[in-house]
Design a protein around this motif. Sequence first.
Motif, PDB file in Angstrom:
ATOM      1  N   ASN A  58      20.375   0.648   1.179  1.00  0.00           N
ATOM      2  CA  ASN A  58      19.692  -0.287   2.071  1.00  0.00           C
ATOM      3  C   ASN A  58      20.233  -0.200   3.499  1.00  0.00           C
ATOM      4  O   ASN A  58      19.476  -0.230   4.477  1.00  0.00           O
ATOM      5  CB  ASN A  58      19.842  -1.717   1.551  1.00  0.00           C
ATOM      6  N   GLU A  98      18.223   0.866   6.922  1.00  0.00           N
ATOM      7  CA  GLU A  98      18.186  -0.008   8.088  1.00  0.00           C
ATOM      8  C   GLU A  98      18.701   0.723   9.336  1.00  0.00           C
ATOM      9  O   GLU A  98      18.136   0.591  10.426  1.00  0.00           O
ATOM     10  CB  GLU A  98      19.038  -1.256   7.815  1.00  0.00           C
ATOM     11  N   ARG A 119      16.152   3.038  10.892  1.00  0.00           N
ATOM     12  CA  ARG A 119      15.140   2.376  11.706  1.00  0.00           C
ATOM     13  C   ARG A 119      15.571   2.293  13.168  1.00  0.00           C
ATOM     14  O   ARG A 119      14.736   2.306  14.077  1.00  0.00           O
ATOM     15  CB  ARG A 119      14.886   0.953  11.178  1.00  0.00           C
ATOM     16  N   CYS A 166      19.341  -8.397  14.082  1.00  0.00           N
ATOM     17  CA  CYS A 166      19.584  -7.815  12.757  1.00  0.00           C
ATOM     18  C   CYS A 166      18.719  -8.498  11.714  1.00  0.00           C
ATOM     19  O   CYS A 166      18.376  -9.686  11.839  1.00  0.00           O
ATOM     20  CB  CYS A 166      21.056  -7.974  12.371  1.00  0.00           C
ATOM     21  N   THR A 167      18.381  -7.737  10.677  1.00  0.00           N
ATOM     22  CA  THR A 167      17.593  -8.258   9.565  1.00  0.00           C
ATOM     23  C   THR A 167      18.497  -8.477   8.369  1.00  0.00           C
ATOM     24  O   THR A 167      19.212  -7.564   7.939  1.00  0.00           O
ATOM     25  CB  THR A 167      16.459  -7.299   9.186  1.00  0.00           C
ATOM     26  N   SER A 170      25.015  -3.040   7.873  1.00  0.00           N
ATOM     27  CA  SER A 170      24.239  -2.358   8.917  1.00  0.00           C
ATOM     28  C   SER A 170      24.382  -3.082  10.258  1.00  0.00           C
ATOM     29  O   SER A 170      24.493  -2.439  11.312  1.00  0.00           O
ATOM     30  CB  SER A 170      22.765  -2.263   8.515  1.00  0.00           C
TER      31      SER A 170
END
Length: 470
Positions: free
Chosen positions: A155, A159, A162, A231-232, A256
């Motif tokens: 994951n 990220e 991206r 950030c997500t 991330s």
Amino acid sequence: MAADEQKRPPSDERERHPDDDGGGAPSTAHGGPEPRPARDGRPRGEDPPRGDEPPPLPDAPPAVPAAAPAATENAAPAPGARTPDDLVPGDRLPGDRLPDDEIPDDEIPDDERSRRGPRWLRWTAVGAAVLVLGASGAGYLTFRTLDGNITSDANTAEELQRYDADRPARGPGAARTVLIIGSDDPSSLPGAVGGIGARSDTVILLHLSGDRDRATALSIPRDLMVDVPACTGEDGETTPARRAQFNWAYSFGGASCTIRTVEQLTGIRLDHHLDIDFAGFKELVDAVGGIEVDLPEAVRDHHTELDLEAGRQMLHGDDALAYVRARKGIGDGSDTARIARQQQFLGLLAAKLRSSEVLMNPGRLYPVLTTATSAITVDPGLSSLPRLYELVSEVRDVPDDALRFLTVPRVNDPDDPDRDVLVQPDADELFKQLRWDQPVTLESSGAAAPGGVLAPEGAENRPPAGQGTP
């Protein structure tokens, strides 16, 4: 050897008896079974009849050897001969045949001995083969188990991809930079307040020079004020970019977000990351048998529930974790002192992992490897046992006096004494040297970590080479 070749049993090869003559037929030496007749009635190995010689008549009776004179019941035994009545368990009569493996070597004909080879050598080879196959099988299963323990952080990789266009360029040559994250969920720790999510309590940027002649372990304080990018999080919610305490980045978006924050702060492209939680840290300390400390005074820290008496003692599990997390109840209570103590404790843990006490003790080594591989989450580029071993080997091969422990140059934030800010231009100069794989010129204080951590056995009580804060 490929894994599928290593575990394939040799079922496609016919197993031979140790006395096999190489052609598959059992030996007939010393009273062994007679050769089986061929389908046409000939003994095996006999030439077929020639065309000008008639074959034997099928109804011709076989020759019967002359019967030996029957022994009479009252016949006296030969002088010195032994009768069945004289035997004890293990004895044999003169006419009994010995098993092949009990025939003395000096009674085996020369041609038979040369064909068989020394008996001890044959059985030694068989035993060695069994041991090797057994060890190989166990080693393969151990490898598969340890390799399967490692968690790959796909994951985080997705990220980071991206935002790849916003990340710094890669450094020159073969230099490698790894971010080591010690994460925790405060709600699960003694004395902590819940509801704030997991955070990165300890973060170390480990830089290995391209020639592997030097390494720098740079600690980034959790209280350092930095610019955190948008950030997500795991819930899919995106937090806006903001200026915040450094360890909040992990709460906003996990590894991330922490990686992107470090890259934005330093301009250094991170090649790998390794995340170990506090539960794994406790288990690893227990697996190596604990770490010894010598406290100049008793320690009472209600926040971490650390309660230790003064003097020399071995720390395990919860106490070891509380010791490296403690801040207010030990030393001068500063985060600077805590970071120095963490660096030295980790250095002693690494030294014990490399010691013969662990490496030469299978009963301790396997639990250590199991714990270490189970406790970490790494990027896909490190998510296999050979790749992790390569990284560990590179760190291990760096000369002891070329491994420096530093903390980023910082001072108390004028707006909040409980927070830190960078000292410039020192910080930017340090980041540039690491970014371009140049020797670090930043001077360290060399101050020993407060709190009484012991140096490795046989060494003076001092921190590892280059340790300290500017």
